[in-house]
Motif scaffolding. Structure first.
Motif, PDB file in Angstrom:
ATOM      1  N   ASP A  16       0.768  -1.294  -0.057  1.00 35.17           N
ATOM      2  CA  ASP A  16       0.164   0.018   0.103  1.00 35.17           C
ATOM      3  C   ASP A  16       0.749   1.445  -0.007  1.00 35.17           C
ATOM      4  N   SER A  17       1.949   1.207   0.605  1.00 33.79           N
ATOM      5  CA  SER A  17       3.085   2.237   0.576  1.00 33.79           C
ATOM      6  C   SER A  17       4.209   1.925   0.564  1.00 33.79           C
ATOM      7  N   LEU A  18       5.423   2.614  -0.216  1.00 29.87           N
ATOM      8  CA  LEU A  18       6.747   2.352  -0.421  1.00 29.87           C
ATOM      9  C   LEU A  18       7.431   3.463  -0.534  1.00 29.87           C
ATOM     10  N   PRO A  19       8.271   4.333   0.605  1.00 36.56           N
ATOM     11  CA  PRO A  19       8.964   5.373   0.560  1.00 36.56           C
ATOM     12  C   PRO A  19      10.266   4.820  -0.238  1.00 36.56           C
ATOM     13  N   GLY A  20      10.732   5.862  -1.018  1.00 41.71           N
ATOM     14  CA  GLY A  20      11.916   5.738  -1.624  1.00 41.71           C
ATOM     15  C   GLY A  20      12.522   7.018  -2.444  1.00 41.71           C
ATOM     16  N   LEU A  21      13.658   6.508  -2.894  1.00 43.29           N
ATOM     17  CA  LEU A  21      14.170   7.851  -3.969  1.00 43.29           C
ATOM     18  C   LEU A  21      14.187   7.517  -5.168  1.00 43.29           C
ATOM     19  N   ILE A  22      13.638   8.128  -6.109  1.00 41.89           N
ATOM     20  CA  ILE A  22      13.183   8.012  -7.302  1.00 41.89           C
ATOM     21  C   ILE A  22      13.431   9.148  -8.458  1.00 41.89           C
ATOM     22  N   GLN A  23      14.067   9.107  -9.338  1.00 39.17           N
ATOM     23  CA  GLN A  23      14.062   9.995 -10.590  1.00 39.17           C
ATOM     24  C   GLN A  23      12.537   9.990 -11.178  1.00 39.17           C
ATOM     25  N   THR A  24      11.877  11.025 -10.587  1.00 44.77           N
ATOM     26  CA  THR A  24      10.031  10.756 -10.848  1.00 44.77           C
ATOM     27  C   THR A  24       9.998  11.106 -12.495  1.00 44.77           C
ATOM     28  N   THR A  25      10.759  11.938 -13.052  1.00 43.83           N
ATOM     29  CA  THR A  25      10.487  12.076 -14.608  1.00 43.83           C
ATOM     30  C   THR A  25      10.865  10.822 -15.447  1.00 43.83           C
ATOM     31  N   LEU A  26      11.865  10.209 -14.974  1.00 46.53           N
ATOM     32  CA  LEU A  26      12.151   9.087 -15.889  1.00 46.53           C
ATOM     33  C   LEU A  26      11.097   7.952 -15.563  1.00 46.53           C
ATOM     34  N   LEU A  27      10.574   7.647 -14.318  1.00 42.79           N
ATOM     35  CA  LEU A  27       9.508   6.777 -14.027  1.00 42.79           C
ATOM     36  C   LEU A  27       8.156   7.186 -14.634  1.00 42.79           C
ATOM     37  N   ASN A  28       8.041   8.639 -14.559  1.00 43.93           N
ATOM     38  CA  ASN A  28       6.867   8.845 -15.275  1.00 43.93           C
ATOM     39  C   ASN A  28       6.826   8.764 -16.807  1.00 43.93           C
ATOM     40  N   GLN A  29       7.866   8.757 -17.412  1.00 40.53           N
ATOM     41  CA  GLN A  29       7.994   8.549 -18.861  1.00 40.53           C
ATOM     42  C   GLN A  29       7.860   7.295 -19.050  1.00 40.53           C
ATOM     43  N   ILE A  30       8.240   6.221 -18.400  1.00 42.63           N
ATOM     44  CA  ILE A  30       8.320   4.685 -18.723  1.00 42.63           C
ATOM     45  C   ILE A  30       6.752   4.411 -18.478  1.00 42.63           C
ATOM     46  N   LEU A  31       6.230   4.761 -17.315  1.00 40.06           N
ATOM     47  CA  LEU A  31       4.818   4.503 -16.966  1.00 40.06           C
ATOM     48  C   LEU A  31       3.911   5.165 -17.997  1.00 40.06           C
ATOM     49  N   GLN A  32       3.853   6.349 -18.348  1.00 42.84           N
ATOM     50  CA  GLN A  32       3.115   7.001 -19.455  1.00 42.84           C
ATOM     51  C   GLN A  32       3.213   6.174 -20.721  1.00 42.84           C
ATOM     52  N   ASN A  33       4.405   5.569 -20.914  1.00 43.19           N
ATOM     53  CA  ASN A  33       4.560   4.881 -22.465  1.00 43.19           C
ATOM     54  C   ASN A  33       3.878   3.632 -22.289  1.00 43.19           C
ATOM     55  N   PHE A  34       4.219   2.844 -21.034  1.00 41.37           N
ATOM     56  CA  PHE A  34       3.313   1.618 -20.852  1.00 41.37           C
ATOM     57  C   PHE A  34       1.807   1.848 -21.127  1.00 41.37           C
ATOM     58  N   LEU A  35       1.257   2.605 -20.336  1.00 42.19           N
ATOM     59  CA  LEU A  35      -0.272   2.788 -20.358  1.00 42.19           C
ATOM     60  C   LEU A  35      -0.812   3.061 -21.802  1.00 42.19           C
ATOM     61  N   GLN A  36      -0.102   4.145 -22.478  1.00 43.31           N
ATOM     62  CA  GLN A  36      -0.421   4.688 -23.924  1.00 43.31           C
ATOM     63  C   GLN A  36      -0.198   3.409 -24.639  1.00 43.31           C
ATOM     64  N   ASN A  37       0.550   2.662 -24.603  1.00 39.11           N
ATOM     65  CA  ASN A  37       0.584   1.477 -25.634  1.00 39.11           C
ATOM     66  C   ASN A  37      -0.473   0.644 -25.389  1.00 39.11           C
ATOM     67  N   ALA A  38      -0.597   0.349 -23.847  1.00 38.56           N
ATOM     68  CA  ALA A  38      -1.509  -0.616 -23.800  1.00 38.56           C
ATOM     69  C   ALA A  38      -3.119  -0.140 -24.016  1.00 38.56           C
ATOM     70  N   ILE A  39      -3.159   1.220 -23.803  1.00 40.29           N
ATOM     71  CA  ILE A  39      -4.645   1.610 -24.552  1.00 40.29           C
ATOM     72  C   ILE A  39      -4.736   1.421 -25.884  1.00 40.29           C
ATOM     73  N   LYS A  40      -3.748   1.832 -26.604  1.00 40.95           N
ATOM     74  CA  LYS A  40      -3.559   2.104 -27.971  1.00 40.95           C
ATOM     75  C   LYS A  40      -3.941   0.501 -28.724  1.00 40.95           C
ATOM     76  N   PHE A  41      -3.208  -0.447 -28.011  1.00 36.74           N
ATOM     77  CA  PHE A  41      -3.426  -1.845 -28.709  1.00 36.74           C
ATOM     78  C   PHE A  41      -4.340  -2.667 -27.919  1.00 36.74           C
ATOM     79  N   THR A  42      -4.920  -2.168 -27.039  1.00 34.67           N
ATOM     80  CA  THR A  42      -6.219  -3.150 -26.570  1.00 34.67           C
ATOM     81  C   THR A  42      -7.397  -2.725 -27.010  1.00 34.67           C
ATOM     82  N   PRO A  43      -8.260  -4.115 -27.470  1.00 29.86           N
ATOM     83  CA  PRO A  43      -9.416  -3.564 -28.152  1.00 29.86           C
ATOM     84  C   PRO A  43     -10.216  -2.953 -27.294  1.00 29.86           C
ATOM     85  N   GLU A  44     -11.343  -2.349 -27.734  1.00 29.78           N
ATOM     86  CA  GLU A  44     -12.513  -1.815 -26.832  1.00 29.78           C
ATOM     87  C   GLU A  44     -13.154  -2.700 -25.876  1.00 29.78           C
ATOM     88  N   LYS A  45     -13.500  -2.197 -24.835  1.00 28.73           N
ATOM     89  CA  LYS A  45     -14.342  -3.149 -23.634  1.00 28.73           C
ATOM     90  C   LYS A  45     -13.427  -4.173 -23.136  1.00 28.73           C
TER      91      LYS A  45
END
Length: 439
Positions: free
Chosen positions: A317-346
């Motif tokens: 539920d919670s995990l404190p840490g030291l992270i480069q947030t811009t880089l993590l956001n770039q990866i997460l955003q790409n993963f989710l955008q591709n998933a939405i792009k290639f997943t069929p409706e519904k």
């Protein structure tokens, strides 16, 4: 100044100084021990003789010499009864004096308590003193010889110890982006293996960067040149002869469409430059799970707009840490955008996190799309899946961001019997290297 920074010179200096100090301390202790042992033996001999004389010749008066048999000839000891120079003491006193080039050890021993007299014992220790001086000179000579041997040994030892460093230094000084080769860590001493492995990781990253950079330049030139040629050819055909207004409008619309595609591609290339700057971003202390949850909730709305269902399964539920947030956001955003792009409706997309070690977390985005061809390097620039729109730089940027974080990134097909792709990122919750002082 170069000599002051030389590891070998510093090692030699410190070893010679330390060895010299150690030799001096050891020699001083040895000579002191030998001298004290000799003097203790002489002192005990005088005390035994004094005790013997007091018991055997108790009636001598002050000023008389005691000529015991063999006392002077065999033991080189003289004994005389003297008056008390001060109040009578039952303890003994020691003195050492020089006379006519000779050295004498003197013992003042209580003789007659009633008469308040003492027994003065003298022993010629000139030969003993000469022997001690010879021992001292021998120790000094041995120390000088030992110091020379230590210097020679230090030169040989420093040369041997510096072989791996020199080899690694030469290896690094001859690095060329066209001929990068890793260091054989098996040939290194175990103390240098972590350094060699770090250098190899850096070399591998440089190789990947150079490879993708070349592909990026070639791909960018190709991707920009092709639509420009198409647009020019279309305009040339349109201008060959007069045409209806609709034809000119069609040509302009095609030109505008191509310009928009080019603008999107240029924007993606500019994003690469922006992300390169983010590689040097200092990690921030955040709740990693909370950060991923907030980003995922934003994409839930986008997925609904595209008629897809995004589910969050985040543990812990919670995990404190030291992270480069811009880089993590770039990866997460790409993963989710591709998933939405290639997943069929519904269909459903799953964003999942799990703690796999005390300081590592696995982030997965699982879609229900058509899957991928795992034989193709989809992280190379301008690689597209099927006829999907876009510049084909998203995964390249994600890969670059993951390498900057020291993370592992992968794309695999699902193995649970369903079609789809699993995009995985495994990263540490704390930096794997020492951070610069922000102050």
């Amino acid at each position: 100044m170069a000599g002051n920074r030389s590891i070998r010179n510093q090692f030699l200096t410190q070893l010679i100084i330390a060895s010299s100090v150690l030799l001096i301390i050891f020699s001083t202790m040895l000579y002191t021990y030998i001298k004290q042992s000799v003097y203790d033996e002489l002192s005990q001999e005088l005390v035994n003789q004094a005790r013997y004389i007091v018991q055997t010749f108790p009636d001598y008066d002050e000023g008389e010499k005691i000529d015991a048999k063999n006392l002077k000839k065999a033991l080189q000891i003289s004994a005389q009864v003297i008056g008390a120079p001060h109040r009578f003491y039952s303890s003994i006193e020691w003195r050492e004096r020089k006379e006519n080039g000779k050295i004498f050890l003197e013992l003042i021993y209580p003789y007659n308590f009633k008469a308040q007299t003492y027994l003065l014992m003298q022993k010629d220790i000139t030969s003993v003193a000469k022997m001690l001086n010879k021992i001292l000179r021998s120790i000094i000579v041995i120390n000088l010889i030992s110091l020379i041997l230590i210097v020679l040994y230090a030169f040989g030892l420093s040369a041997m110890l510096l072989v791996p460093i020199t080899r690694m230094s030469k290896k690094l000084s001859t690095l060329n982006e066209n001929f990068l080769t890793t260091i054989n860590t098996r040939a290194l001493p175990e103390e240098f293996v972590p350094l060699g492995e770090s250098i190899n990781r850096l070399i591998n990253r440089i190789q990947t960067f150079v490879k993708y950079q070349k592909e990026l330049f070639i791909g960018a030139a190709h991707e920009l040149k092709t639509p420009l040629n198409v647009m020019k050819l279309k305009n040339d055909v349109t201008l060959i002869k007069r045409r209806e207004p609709e034809k000119y409008i069609e040509a302009l619309q095609l030109a505008n469409k191509t310009i928009l595609e080019l603008n999107e591609m240029i924007g993606s290339i500019l994003e690469i430059g922006r992300l390169e700057g983010a590689h040097f971003e200092l990690p921030k202390s955040i709740d990693i799970i909370d950060f991923i949850r907030r980003k995922g909730e934003d994409f839930i709305l986008l997925a609904k707009a595209e008629k897809r269902n995004l589910i969050l399964d985040l543990q812990p539920d919670s995990l404190p840490g030291l992270i480069q947030t811009t880089l993590l956001n770039q990866i997460l955003q790409n993963f989710l955008q591709n998933a939405i792009k290639f997943t069929p409706e519904k269909r459903t997309i799953l964003l999942r996190t799990r703690l796999i070690d005390d300081d590592k977390i696995r982030l997965e985005v699982i879609d229900e799309g058509p899957g991928i061809d795992e034989s193709v390097d989809l992280f190379a620039p301008f690689k597209r899946i099927g006829n999907a729109p876009g510049a084909g730089l998203g995964l390249f940027l994600a890969k670059s961001a993951a390498e900057a974080m020291g993370a592992r990134i992968s794309l695999k097909n699902r193995t649970d019997g369903k079609s789809g792709t699993v995009a995985t990122l495994i990263f540490a919750t704390t930096p794997q290297c020492e951070l610069p002082n922000a102050g």
